[in-house]
Design an enzyme around this catalytic site. Structure first.
Site: not given
Ligand code: GLC
Length: 641
Positions: A143, A286, A328, A395-396
């Protein structure tokens, strides 16, 4: 250990080992007194919260012991920076803060490569780099690195912990802060704990959510929404070999950690401190809203999450007060701001300005700034202590989390509008010049998110493919206008690597079987250093964007109105396509005007309090009835005296 009172624990934490050399004994004593003071400041609250969750004295004592060890282990240079930052707590709110996020391999191959590229980072005026996940992970089940199999090991292809130490030290010499992800909601299924849990070791099973029947998982599924409805449906994964279900909110190989278990909390805090001691300045927590699970709830933003984040903040302030926590929280605004905590009991130092970001792209598609203005008014009315991280792309995917209540007043429904935005940005609707792809289209709810780079969404990709110079000019102007507007927002701007040269979508991920199903890789292409070589040449698209941004960056860091603490507000322009934002700080005032449409417009603002100068062109202007070209922008600064 039960029943140990506060004094005893603090006393114990403060009692260093005897040393035969007088000097080092003296140093340990001094260090201990610093540690004791910091611990004392937070001890009662920390203990209270810990007991609220865990009711476990000995585990709390262990936590304190370990905090002390991590404190003592911290390098002198980092402690020095801790002291400086403790004395200047607003250090990160200055107007020179500019971030850039990148994948180490995409950007420079490995950690050493990044160290070799610090000059480029400086050239971009960037003094904060977010190194995308680099800890050990399994290829094909990573991921993008968010499935960590070892929190204390760097992925071999990227380097070693020593390389990280060296990189952070090199960054600090240049005044560059380093940010990394702390993926605390889950581990990879290849993490040591997960492997042992899978083999049936109870101690490790209790660190995750294991169920030997489907009843409880089924109950959870009733109330817990899905993160990846298409690429990873459901919140549980059946493990055939173990004969158990395991909770997997994200991908099936990302196992949710059980924070009801104090061992999980303590060990993850040790990992956090270990990483902080590698010289990390900003820890991005995260997926933080997800870390506490409770039946019959959505398992998002539960009160215990805040207890944990508050404890993390205090643990950081005790051991390594120079670091910042970046949360986040990709949620609606009412869910986001609580992660700042209160002024007395702060949680995160910084949060992503996610709704503003999504609303920005809505504005691009609709040429209507009204919703954005309303959103900015909400952000501007928050306490100045709240620092947002502003960005156009990361990145998302973009999740289209907009204020649909307000849109509904205009008869715009959520489902149809999301469809419109997704069509628009794929270049299928409206006057669109964008390119990109859907992400996690949910055929049941009709929901889908969107992926693409800033430049592709602004039309650079399409204009290049059609070799349409006029369209390219427009695309570059829109790209720069969006950055200029982003720099004007309250908080810290962060560039997505490649955006500084207008890098477009990368479709090669479709050829990689590990990536093909995840369209987020469309905007995670490798940095094109050949194109970056055009950065100084304004006859090229790269040069126009790079130089345009450089000008904005230089203005931003030389004008004090751009500090995070400045007053910020929006101004009515009487044209729905033109946004006007004001900033004021210590006698200085600036208005930013941004035309979100392909037509020349007039902003009917009426600031008749003096003369203004546009910081970009140097042109003297009045701040009333301002003519503003298609996708144009101004930074109008009030002249003194
Ligand atoms: C956060 C990251 C994402 C990832 C997710 C799971 O949202 O930004 O890229 O897939 O966490 O860890």
């Amino acid at each position: 250990m039960k029943g140990k009172d506060r004094k005893e624990i603090i006393g114990k934490a403060g009692g260093g080992k005897a040393d035969d050399k007088g000097g080092s004994v003296q140093r340990i004593k001094e260090d201990d007194s610093i540690f004791r003071k910091r611990l004392e400041r937070h001890h009662d609250e920390l203990r209270w919260l810990y007991m609220e969750l865990y009711e476990n004295d000995s585990m709390f004592a262990e936590l304190c012991e370990n905090m002390r060890s991590f404190f003592l282990e911290r390098k002198e240079a980092l402690r020095e920076s801790d002291r400086t930052r403790e004395a200047d707590q607003g250090w990160y709110k200055k107007n020179d803060m500019l971030g850039m996020m990148f994948y180490i391999d995409n950007f420079a191959g490995d950690m050493k490569g990044v160290e070799g590229r610090l000059d480029y980072i400086e050239k971009c005026n960037v003094n904060y780099i977010h190194l995308m996940p680099f800890l050990d992970t399994t290829e094909g089940k990573s991921d993008g690195g968010y499935a960590v199999s070892d929190f204390r090991k760097v992925q071999e292809k990227l380097g070693t912990m020593e390389d990280l130490d060296s990189l952070t030290a090199a960054c600090h010499k240049k005044g560059i802060n380093v940010c990394m992800d702390f993926v605390m909601n889950h581990t990879s299924e290849d993490h040591e704990w997960a492997k042992r849990a899978r083999q049936g070791e109870g101690e490790y099973m209790s660190r995750y959510f294991f169920y030997n029947n489907e009843e409880e998982p089924a109950l959870y599924e009733k109330t817990v929404p899905q993160v990846f409805p298409t690429t990873a449906p459901g919140n549980f994964t059946w493990l055939e070999d173990a004969g158990h279900f395991v909770m997997t909110t994200f991908y099936p190989y990302q196992w949710d950690l059980n924070y009801r278990n104090p061992r999980v909390f303590n060990e993850m805090m040790y990992n956090f401190l270990y990483l902080a001691n590698r010289g990390i300045d900003i820890i991005r927590i995260d997926a933080v809203p997800y870390i506490w699970k409770e039946l019959n709830t959505s398992c998002r933003n539960l009160p215990q999450v805040h207890t944990i984040v508050r404890m993390m903040r205090m643990i950081g302030e005790i051991v390594c007060p120079g670091i910042l926590l970046l949360g986040e929280v990709v949620m609606e605004p009412e869910k986001v701001t609580p992660y700042f905590g209160t002024l007395e009991k702060p949680e995160c130092h910084m949060l992503y300005n996610v709704t503003t970001m999504a609303t920005t792209w809505h504005t691009v598609a609709t040429r209507d700034v009204r919703l954005l203005k309303k959103q900015l008014d909400i952000v501007n009315s928050l306490p100045k202590e709240y620092v947002f991280l502003n960005y156009l792309r990361c990145h998302d995917d973009i999740g289209w989390g907009l204020d649909y209540g307000t849109l509904m007043e205009e008869g715009i429904g959520e489902r149809s509008h999301k469809k419109y935005l997704n069509d628009y940005f794929r270049g299928l609707a409206g006057e669109s010049c964008s390119r990109g792809e859907l992400y996690n289209e949910d055929l049941v709810t009709g929901d889908a998110r969107f992926c693409g780079t800033t430049a592709s969404m602004c039309g650079v990709e399409k204009a290049a493919s059609l070799q349409d110079e006029e369209a390219m000019g427009r695309a570059v102007r829109m790209d720069l206008m969006l950055h200029a507007y982003m720099f004007m927002q309250s908080g810290i701007p962060v560039l997505y690597s490649g955006d500084e040269i207008g890098q477009v979508n990368d479709y090669t991920y479709k050829e990689d079987p590990f990536k093909a199903a995840d369209s987020r890789y469309i905007h995670r292409g490798p940095m094109d250093w050949e194109l970056a070589g055009n950065a100084e040449d304004t006859d090229t698209v790269q040069g126009q964007i790079f130089q345009g941004l450089r000008k904005l960056e230089q203005i931003r860091k030389s004008e004090k109105v751009f500090v995070s603490d400045a007053d910020t507000w929006t101004v009515e322009t009487w044209d729905n396509s033109v946004l006007c934002m004001g900033r004021y700080y210590e006698g200085e005032k600036i208005f930013g005007l941004f035309n979100f449409s392909e037509y020349d417009k007039t902003a009917w603002i009426n600031e008749t309090d003096g003369d203004y100068v546009d910081l970009l062109s140097g042109r003297e202007m009045k701040a009333c009835g301002v003519d503003i070209p298609a996708y144009g922008f101004y930074y109008l600064k009030k002249k003194q005296g």
